[in-house]
Design a protein around this motif. Structure first.
Motif, PDB file in Angstrom:
ATOM      1  N   ASP A   1      -7.770 -14.446 -23.161  1.00 52.05           N
ATOM      2  CA  ASP A   1      -6.938 -15.335 -22.348  1.00 52.05           C
ATOM      3  C   ASP A   1      -5.461 -15.267 -22.732  1.00 52.05           C
ATOM      4  OD1 ASP A   1      -9.078 -16.362 -20.788  1.00 52.05           O
ATOM      5  OD2 ASP A   1      -9.628 -17.704 -22.415  1.00 52.05           O
TER       6      ASP A   1
ATOM      7  N   ASN B   1      -2.298 -14.125 -20.432  1.00 57.29           N
ATOM      8  CA  ASN B   1      -1.203 -15.047 -20.181  1.00 57.29           C
ATOM      9  C   ASN B   1       0.140 -14.312 -20.201  1.00 57.29           C
ATOM     10  OD1 ASN B   1       1.053 -16.824 -21.610  1.00 57.29           O
ATOM     11  ND2 ASN B   1      -0.224 -18.228 -20.421  1.00 57.29           N
TER      12      ASN B   1
ATOM     13  N   ALA C   1       0.594 -20.746 -16.730  1.00 56.69           N
ATOM     14  CA  ALA C   1      -0.724 -20.599 -17.342  1.00 56.69           C
ATOM     15  C   ALA C   1      -1.712 -20.255 -16.249  1.00 56.69           C
ATOM     16  CB  ALA C   1      -1.135 -21.887 -18.052  1.00 56.69           C
ATOM     17  N   HIS C   2      -2.624 -19.345 -16.543  1.00 56.65           N
ATOM     18  CA  HIS C   2      -3.639 -18.999 -15.544  1.00 56.65           C
ATOM     19  C   HIS C   2      -4.845 -19.928 -15.607  1.00 56.65           C
ATOM     20  CE1 HIS C   2      -5.847 -17.142 -18.870  1.00 56.65           C
ATOM     21  NE2 HIS C   2      -4.821 -16.345 -19.109  1.00 56.65           N
TER      22      HIS C   2
ATOM     23  N   ASP D   1      -3.278 -21.290 -22.355  1.00 54.52           N
ATOM     24  CA  ASP D   1      -4.238 -20.185 -22.365  1.00 54.52           C
ATOM     25  C   ASP D   1      -4.439 -19.611 -23.769  1.00 54.52           C
ATOM     26  OD1 ASP D   1      -4.268 -20.444 -19.589  1.00 54.52           O
ATOM     27  OD2 ASP D   1      -2.718 -18.922 -19.308  1.00 54.52           O
TER      28      ASP D   1
END
Length: 230
Positions: A7, A11, A77-78, A205
């Motif tokens: 993650d 990011n 942020a995803h 993330d």
């Protein structure tokens, strides 16, 4: 652009794409980290198959304002942005694959040194908070289920998971609940705002950042901001 990472690495790729402002850029992540929350919860099919089909879709991102000066890029942020206890717990969980029981014990151990933080909402009231998470996906840190909401990462909203300050034994129960049965439905919003009273670390993330005291933090849903595949 395929990020072979977890993650945190993804990011960085996502933020680079957003800064480049290239409308033709398409992102994907091939899970190669520890938690891989984004790939696990957002992925719809094997990446190789998705690339062969070439079906591109758009998903939301979380955009955060932390007092950037004019001309400074905003950050995205995803999957999630967290303040307080939950980012600390997530960092502990992501240190390695230890098994669910051992990781829950690790969560409890973090409580001994943890202190809540204070924030001021737009109505002027101060609140003491143990954890505040803005989630674009329903899960984080491999085992924690944040929300049972039927919302998707493409609906223009995100979930707000807030733990007001409470005795540590109750925080422990909530953390264990998140890793077993989940926290249930949480409120969905398109933006959220508060002001920091002290310097405050936060996590995006898995990437740890910091915000100064006296800063108005605003988190918004960047609807359909990222083109992705897979």
């Amino acid at each position: 652009m395929v990020s072979v990472s977890g993650d945190g690495g993804y990011n960085e790729v996502v933020n680079g794409v957003m800064q480049a402002d290239n409308p033709k850029a398409v992102c994907a992540v091939m899970a190669a980290g520890n938690a891989n929350d984004h790939r696990r919860t957002v992925g719809t099919k094997p990446l190789e198959e998705a690339i062969a089909e070439g079906h591109v879709r758009q998903i939301d991102l979380l955009k955060i304002h932390t007092g950037q000066k004019e001309g400074e890029p905003l950050e995205y942020a995803h999957s999630y942005i967290g303040f307080g206890l939950t980012p600390v717990v997530a960092t502990e969980l992501e240190k390695g694959s230890k098994g669910a029981l051992t990781e829950m014990i690790s969560v409890i151990k973090t409580f001994s040194e943890f202190e809540p933080f204070e924030m001021r909402l737009p109505d002027g009231k101060r609140h003491k908070v143990d954890s505040l998470v803005f989630a674009n996906i329903p899960e984080m840190a491999k085992y924690a289920t944040l929300s049972e909401a039927t919302a998707t990462p493409a609906d223009g909203k995100f979930e707000v998971i807030l733990f007001p300050h409470m005795p540590k034994w109750r925080v422990a129960l909530n953390a264990l609940r998140a890793t077993t049965q989940g926290l249930g439905d949480q409120p969905s919003v398109s933006s959220y705002e508060f002001t920091t009273l002290k310097p405050l670390p936060f996590q995006m993330d898995g990437e740890v950042k910091n915000v100064d005291a006296g800063v108005t933090v605003r988190v918004e849903s960047a609807h359909g901001a990222l083109q992705t595949i897979g």
